[in-house]
Design an enzyme around this catalytic site. Structure first.
Site, short mmCIF file in Angstrom:
data_model
loop_
_atom_site.label_atom_id
_atom_site.label_comp_id
_atom_site.label_asym_id
_atom_site.label_seq_id
_atom_site.Cartn_x
_atom_site.Cartn_y
_atom_site.Cartn_z
N ARG A 79 23.05 -34.64 -61.33
CA ARG A 79 23.65 -34.98 -60.04
C ARG A 79 23.39 -33.80 -59.11
O ARG A 79 23.78 -32.67 -59.41
CB ARG A 79 25.14 -35.19 -60.20
N HIS A 83 28.67 -39.32 -52.10
CA HIS A 83 29.11 -40.36 -53.07
C HIS A 83 28.09 -41.50 -53.14
O HIS A 83 28.43 -42.63 -53.48
CB HIS A 83 30.46 -41.00 -52.66
N ARG A 100 41.21 -32.83 -48.07
CA ARG A 100 40.40 -32.69 -46.85
C ARG A 100 40.98 -33.54 -45.72
O ARG A 100 41.43 -34.66 -45.98
CB ARG A 100 38.96 -33.13 -47.10
N GLU A 153 29.34 -43.40 -62.00
CA GLU A 153 28.26 -42.59 -61.43
C GLU A 153 27.31 -42.11 -62.52
O GLU A 153 26.10 -42.02 -62.29
CB GLU A 153 28.86 -41.41 -60.64
#
Ligand code: ADP
Length: 403
Positions: free
Chosen positions: A96, A185, A246, A389
């Protein structure tokens, strides 16, 4: 068997962590999963679960100095289960990589030139790309003969039209500094939008989907016929939805205001917006389970944090309905999206005019796997679609190296 290796090791390297999964793409099964945390510490922790061998979870706490040592420790664990990384059945290692900039629009076999480009992107991904580079170098040393494949978090979003990907800034200045909206993402948005089409019994090309990836980090995307046309994260993962820590969208002048009036310098403001804002900043908790518990107990601060989170989500559902023109499905995914029924119910409440509704009992039913939670009459399907993922990274890696 050795002439046709089908195993892929997926590595997700953070600054002090290494998450891994070993998959067999012959049947998409998971052979082993685990992670190393606190790399560089005397008390590093390795947790390893050999799923194929039906083995128990094993945990070790020991000094692990760097990523090299971490991957060697992982290799030792895998060898104990007969899944060693020296196996001829290993086809490739998939990494990744958070930032692939504008250039990397698909998974890419890593060579020195590719590494140099990932390094050139460090200024736009200072927290992530250095760790990803370390992970790739480490894996190269362990198995120099194997293809190392980079799968970029940004890749799926590179189909965004310029109208969505450019900020309204001086064009030359923006280009000189690579300032544009990249989105993140991406492997999750790609996987979930495809799985949503599957759930509807259609090909990805036939459906328009709004994907809401709600984890600790959170992002929305508008996917038209399998191609991303807009997404909520931008140059960095700070833009968009309210997240665990965030802020998401903010008037950029808040930064000048803080610098001028709160005696904060740029690193402090950066840390504030990325690490101490969002749900955590609003109410002191960033875990949606705890926030819901407090809301149920009548806690006003938690209620307000929840309402702000939902308000922002609704704005993006509305905005992406307008961007797409026609929406076939809204898909909720990741930790919050897959598990928090109250978030799903609140996010679509009052949006009946947009064709959206959830069936309360379907929404609240405990279930695994992709499922519809909208009533039959609803014009737009609402779905819960667990993301994966690692499987997506392994799949993309395998497709690339076997051809
Ligand atoms: P990350 O973004 O770190 O990959 P995940 O997608 O796993 O994380 O999401 C983690 C978040 O999911 C947690 O911070 C928590 O807020 C939320 N979460 C996990 N389980 C539940 C649950 N059962 N109910 C509500 N929220 C949950």
């Amino acid at each position: 068997m050795t002439s046709n290796p089908t195993r892929v090791l997926v590595l997700n390297s953070g600054s002090s962590s290494l998450k891994y999964q070993l998959l067999d793409m012959a049947d998409r099964s998971r052979l082993a999963v685990g992670l190393v945390e606190r790399i560089g510490d005397e008390q590093a922790r390795l947790v390893h679960t050999p799923l194929a061998a039906g083995g128990e979870k094993r945990e070790r706490i020991e000094p692990i100095g760097d990523h090299d040592a971490a991957l060697k420790a992982v290799a030792t664990e895998l060898s104990e289960d007969g899944l060693g990384l020296d196996s001829p059945e290993l086809a490739a290692i998939g990494h990744r990589v958070v930032h692939g900039g504008k250039r990397f629009t698909r998974p890419t076999v890593v060579d020195e030139e590719v590494m140099a480009e990932i390094e050139r992107l460090i200024p736009v991904a200072p927290l992530h790309n250095p760790a990803n580079i370390t992970g790739i170098r480490t894996a190269q040393r362990l198995r120099p003969d194997l293809p190392q494949v980079a799968v970029f978090d940004t890749a799926f979003h590179q189909t965004m039209p310029e109208a969505a990907s450019r900020y309204a800034l001086d064009t030359e200045l923006a280009d000189a500094h690579r300032i544009r909206r990249y989105g993140f993402h991406g492997t999750s948005h790609a996987y979930v939008s495809r799985e949503t089409a599957k759930l509807l019994g259609k090909a990805p090309e036939e459906v328009n989907v709004i994907v809401l990836h709600l984890g600790n980090g959170a992002s929305a995307s508008a996917v038209a016929g399998g191609r991303c046309v807009d997404t909520s994260m931008g140059l960095t993962p700070l833009e968009g939805l309210v997240m665990g820590t965030r802020s998401g969208d903010l008037d950029p002048a808040v930064i000048f205001h803080l610098a001028r009036n709160a005696e904060m310098d740029l690193p402090e403001i950066d840390a504030l917006l990325n690490k101490r804002s969002g749900l955590l900043g609003l109410c002191g908790d960033n875990d949606m389970r705890e926030i819901r518990r407090r809301v149920e107990a009548g806690d006003e601060k938690a209620r307000l944090a929840f309402d702000i989170y939902i308000h922002r989500l609704k704005k993006y559902i509305g905005a992406y309905t307008a961007v797409l023109g026609r929406v076939d499905a809204v898909a909720f995914t990741a930790g919050v999206g897959e598990n928090a029924a109250p978030v799903r119910a609140a996010a679509v409440a009052g949006l009946e005019e947009l064709g959206l509704a959830v069936d309360a009992s379907l929404n609240e039913a405990r279930a695994d796997g992709a499922r519809l939670i909208s009533p039959e009459y609803a014009r737009v399907a609402v779905a819960v679609v667990p993301t994966d993922e690692e499987l997506e990274i392994a799949g993309q890696t395998y497709e690339l190296v076997r051809s």
